[in-house]
Design a protein around this motif. Structure first.
Motif, PDB file in Angstrom:
ATOM      1  N   LEU A 197       0.773  -1.390  -0.137  1.00  0.00           N
ATOM      2  CA  LEU A 197       0.077   0.149  -0.178  1.00  0.00           C
ATOM      3  C   LEU A 197       0.746   1.336   0.042  1.00  0.00           C
ATOM      4  CD1 LEU A 197      -2.805   1.508   0.189  1.00  0.00           C
ATOM      5  CD2 LEU A 197      -2.599   1.329   2.567  1.00  0.00           C
ATOM      6  N   LYS A 198       1.974   1.145   0.762  1.00  0.00           N
ATOM      7  CA  LYS A 198       2.864   2.377   0.996  1.00  0.00           C
ATOM      8  C   LYS A 198       3.317   2.461  -0.532  1.00  0.00           C
ATOM      9  CE  LYS A 198       6.879   4.265   3.603  1.00  0.00           C
ATOM     10  NZ  LYS A 198       7.902   4.399   2.490  1.00  0.00           N
ATOM     11  N   GLU A 199       3.843   1.472  -1.253  1.00  0.00           N
ATOM     12  CA  GLU A 199       4.473   1.985  -2.536  1.00  0.00           C
ATOM     13  C   GLU A 199       3.348   2.365  -3.377  1.00  0.00           C
ATOM     14  OE1 GLU A 199       5.968  -2.191  -3.495  1.00  0.00           O
ATOM     15  OE2 GLU A 199       7.581  -1.843  -2.176  1.00  0.00           O
ATOM     16  N   THR A 200       2.065   1.822  -3.323  1.00  0.00           N
ATOM     17  CA  THR A 200       1.072   2.233  -4.454  1.00  0.00           C
ATOM     18  C   THR A 200       1.043   3.841  -4.158  1.00  0.00           C
ATOM     19  OG1 THR A 200       0.026   0.117  -4.444  1.00  0.00           O
ATOM     20  CG2 THR A 200      -1.429   2.261  -4.959  1.00  0.00           C
ATOM     21  N   VAL A 201       0.669   4.141  -3.056  1.00  0.00           N
ATOM     22  CA  VAL A 201       0.739   5.528  -2.599  1.00  0.00           C
ATOM     23  C   VAL A 201       1.819   6.407  -2.981  1.00  0.00           C
ATOM     24  CG1 VAL A 201       0.459   7.298  -0.889  1.00  0.00           C
ATOM     25  CG2 VAL A 201      -0.908   5.280  -0.702  1.00  0.00           C
ATOM     26  N   GLU A 202       2.901   6.028  -2.766  1.00  0.00           N
ATOM     27  CA  GLU A 202       4.214   6.828  -3.456  1.00  0.00           C
ATOM     28  C   GLU A 202       4.192   6.788  -4.810  1.00  0.00           C
ATOM     29  OE1 GLU A 202       7.391   4.733  -1.335  1.00  0.00           O
ATOM     30  OE2 GLU A 202       7.180   5.823   0.555  1.00  0.00           O
ATOM     31  N   ASP A 203       3.713   5.918  -5.487  1.00  0.00           N
ATOM     32  CA  ASP A 203       3.721   5.810  -7.071  1.00  0.00           C
ATOM     33  C   ASP A 203       2.815   6.992  -7.486  1.00  0.00           C
ATOM     34  OD1 ASP A 203       5.944   4.558  -7.737  1.00  0.00           O
ATOM     35  OD2 ASP A 203       4.816   2.840  -8.519  1.00  0.00           O
ATOM     36  N   ILE A 204       1.516   6.847  -6.877  1.00  0.00           N
ATOM     37  CA  ILE A 204       0.453   7.862  -7.246  1.00  0.00           C
ATOM     38  C   ILE A 204       0.940   9.414  -7.021  1.00  0.00           C
ATOM     39  CG2 ILE A 204      -1.601   9.000  -6.588  1.00  0.00           C
ATOM     40  CD1 ILE A 204      -2.669   5.765  -5.696  1.00  0.00           C
ATOM     41  N   ILE A 205       1.758   9.615  -5.874  1.00  0.00           N
ATOM     42  CA  ILE A 205       2.125  11.013  -5.806  1.00  0.00           C
ATOM     43  C   ILE A 205       3.325  11.277  -6.641  1.00  0.00           C
ATOM     44  CG2 ILE A 205       3.748  12.497  -3.708  1.00  0.00           C
ATOM     45  CD1 ILE A 205       2.263  10.705  -1.792  1.00  0.00           C
ATOM     46  N   LYS A 206       4.358  10.440  -7.110  1.00  0.00           N
ATOM     47  CA  LYS A 206       5.375  10.570  -8.095  1.00  0.00           C
ATOM     48  C   LYS A 206       4.642  10.629  -9.497  1.00  0.00           C
ATOM     49  CE  LYS A 206       9.038   7.817  -6.289  1.00  0.00           C
ATOM     50  NZ  LYS A 206       9.964   6.426  -6.281  1.00  0.00           N
ATOM     51  N   ASN A 207       3.761   9.979  -9.876  1.00  0.00           N
ATOM     52  CA  ASN A 207       2.882  10.130 -11.072  1.00  0.00           C
ATOM     53  C   ASN A 207       2.290  11.610 -11.271  1.00  0.00           C
ATOM     54  OD1 ASN A 207       4.017   7.646 -11.868  1.00  0.00           O
ATOM     55  ND2 ASN A 207       2.279   6.698 -11.788  1.00  0.00           N
ATOM     56  N   ILE A 208       1.635  12.002 -10.137  1.00  0.00           N
ATOM     57  CA  ILE A 208       1.113  13.284  -9.972  1.00  0.00           C
ATOM     58  C   ILE A 208       1.952  14.514 -10.181  1.00  0.00           C
ATOM     59  CG2 ILE A 208      -0.506  14.766  -8.886  1.00  0.00           C
ATOM     60  CD1 ILE A 208      -2.077  12.306  -7.827  1.00  0.00           C
ATOM     61  N   SER A 209       3.074  14.248  -9.310  1.00  0.00           N
ATOM     62  CA  SER A 209       3.777  15.374  -9.531  1.00  0.00           C
ATOM     63  C   SER A 209       4.835  15.432 -10.632  1.00  0.00           C
ATOM     64  CB  SER A 209       5.179  14.964  -8.443  1.00  0.00           C
ATOM     65  OG  SER A 209       4.425  14.857  -7.126  1.00  0.00           O
ATOM     66  N   ALA A 210       5.147  14.155 -11.512  1.00  0.00           N
ATOM     67  CA  ALA A 210       5.557  14.164 -12.675  1.00  0.00           C
ATOM     68  C   ALA A 210       4.941  15.150 -13.595  1.00  0.00           C
ATOM     69  CB  ALA A 210       6.051  12.861 -12.983  1.00  0.00           C
ATOM     70  N   ARG A 211       3.454  15.050 -13.631  1.00  0.00           N
ATOM     71  CA  ARG A 211       2.877  15.831 -14.583  1.00  0.00           C
ATOM     72  C   ARG A 211       3.089  17.318 -14.498  1.00  0.00           C
ATOM     73  NH1 ARG A 211      -1.625  12.392 -13.396  1.00  0.00           N
ATOM     74  NH2 ARG A 211      -1.746  10.392 -14.803  1.00  0.00           N
TER      75      ARG A 211
END
Length: 450
Positions: free
Chosen positions: A436-450
């Motif tokens: 779950l932690k990795e999923t949330v961190e990936d979501i944050i990375k993907n949104i920030s990358a935009r």
């Protein structure tokens, strides 16, 4: 305040210090405004030419309106007249005509300075020479060398340029090759649309008939189950018949935490090549190349000054040269260190990312958990929806730093205590559940990358 002139001096200070209007732009467009009067909440000005008025109205009116509101404490509108000499003779101000000609000449120069994304126009240095060599090898021996090829590195360093260069080279040598270029986000969105329309046959036909599949920003499929499933089968079908696959990402496969292991393994079958930040010599070469295309004589001193201050993004380097060209063309003085300082400040201000909207965050979380944005905002209590709702709250809080009350209003009008519970519950679950932690961190990375 004793006069409208004094008010306007404060407005100009706001434009420079708060709105960060560059010195050159300030001298060209804001300073020439002649204040006349403030009457019935209308600020009246004059300028010498209609050309000036058009530029100011188009590019700086919003800034001026904000400056007046900040200075006076109430809103005003702006009215700009052209001086009587131009209006009476009907021939147009010579300054206006000259400025218009200069502007047209400048735009023509800019058009001439655009280049195709080919291997010939790619500046090679120590930071990218391995990736460049791998891409040229793939273009010459499509399907039999480095398949798949996986390029990774921060944004703005040339990954997309290399993808397009591969496409250009293959098309030049084999025009009938079916090359498909797509971003990871577009691939996911097309699949969602196909599923909603209950017809994935055209989607399958499009991607599985490719001779060469180029996917930019593949990290955006991470965490999306149906998208990863579809890409897995597309990848397998193409790879089995030696069709070339080239992928780019902002990070290597092992660091895309919510990527399924079976897909990560396939990404690692071929060659992984990184593109790192360009070294000083490469940055200078990029600046010199762009200046040459723009027919701009730029000294080594100025080029090195820019290269020493803009280190992380090739687009910034090229943008700096373009702004120098504009300044030189409009002001008439050759590029100097002082001019470069102003340009760099403008670029760093311009490159501030647009704020991420709450709707965009909720949409990303909804896609990851295969629910809708309406589900997240609703009172539905299924396990999947409930988890997505709590993750959305946590991610909104992390990215926007909004107050919990404000987040509650965005998530279906929920109260403060409910949002506190959601946020705390996810924090607790993330400590116990690494996935779950990795999923949330990936979501944050993907949104920030935009």
């Amino acid at each position: 305040m004793n006069s409208f002139g004094e008010v306007f001096e404060m407005v100009k200070t706001y434009c420079l210090e708060v709105a960060n209007v560059g010195d050159i732009a300030f001298k060209l467009w804001i300073n020439p405004l002649e204040p006349v009067k403030l009457e019935d909440n209308v600020a009246y000005f004059t300028v010498k030419s209609s050309f000036q008025r058009n530029i100011i109205t188009k590019n700086y009116e919003k800034i001026l309106l904000a400056a007046f509101a900040n200075t006076l404490g109430f809103d005003v509108s702006i009215h700009i007249d052209v001086t009587e000499e131009e209006e009476e003779n009907g021939e147009g101000d010579p300054i206006s005509e000259d400025s218009a000609v200069k502007q047209a000449e400048l735009m023509q120069t800019f058009r001439g300075a655009e280049y195709d994304y080919t291997f010939d126009t790619f500046i090679v240095g120590r930071s990218n020479e391995f990736a460049y060599a791998a891409c040229t090898a793939v273009a010459k021996n499509c399907g039999s060398t480095y398949n798949p090829l996986f390029l990774h590195g921060p944004s703005g360093l040339g990954k997309t340029h290399l993808l397009n260069a591969i496409s250009y080279e293959i098309k030049k040598n084999a025009p009938d090759t079916n090359i498909i270029y797509v971003t990871g986000e577009v691939f996911a969105n097309e699949l969602i649309a196909a599923i909603q329309n209950k017809d994935t046959s055209q989607f399958h036909k499009k991607y599985r008939s490719a001779d060469v599949l180029l996917v930019d920003d593949i990290q955006f499929i991470a965490g999306k189950e149906s998208t990863q499933e579809e890409f897995f089968h597309t990848f397998n079908e193409l790879h089995q018949v030696n069709k070339q696959i080239v992928l780019t990402s902002d990070r290597p496969p092992k660091d895309i935490k919510t990527l399924e292991d079976r897909i990560r393994t396939r990404f690692e079958w071929g060659l992984i090549a990184d593109i790192s930040l360009p070294d000083f010599e490469t940055r200078v070469a990029i600046i010199k190349r762009k200046a040459e295309l723009l027919q701009l004589d730029i000294s080594d001193e100025v080029a090195e000054f820019i290269a020493n201050r803009l280190k992380t993004n090739i687009r910034q380097l090229e943008g700096a040269v373009k702004k120098l060209k504009a300044s030189k063309h409009l002001v008439g003085t050759p590029p100097s260190i002082a001019m470069a300082q102003n340009v760099i400040r403008e670029i760093l201000n311009d490159d501030q990312p647009e704020p991420v909207t709450v709707e965009a965050i909720i949409g990303e979380v909804a896609n990851i958990y295969s629910v809708t944005t309406d589900d997240i905002k609703s009172n539905k209590r299924s396990q999947q929806v409930s988890l997505a709702r709590k993750v959305a709250v946590y991610v909104i809080r992390e990215i926007t730093q909004m107050s919990l009350d404000a987040i509650g209003m965005e998530i279906g009008g929920r109260d403060h205590s409910t949002i506190v519970y959601y946020n705390n519950d996810i924090e607790t679950k993330m400590k116990k559940n690494p996935q779950l932690k990795e999923t949330v961190e990936d979501i944050i990375k993907n949104i920030s990358a935009r």
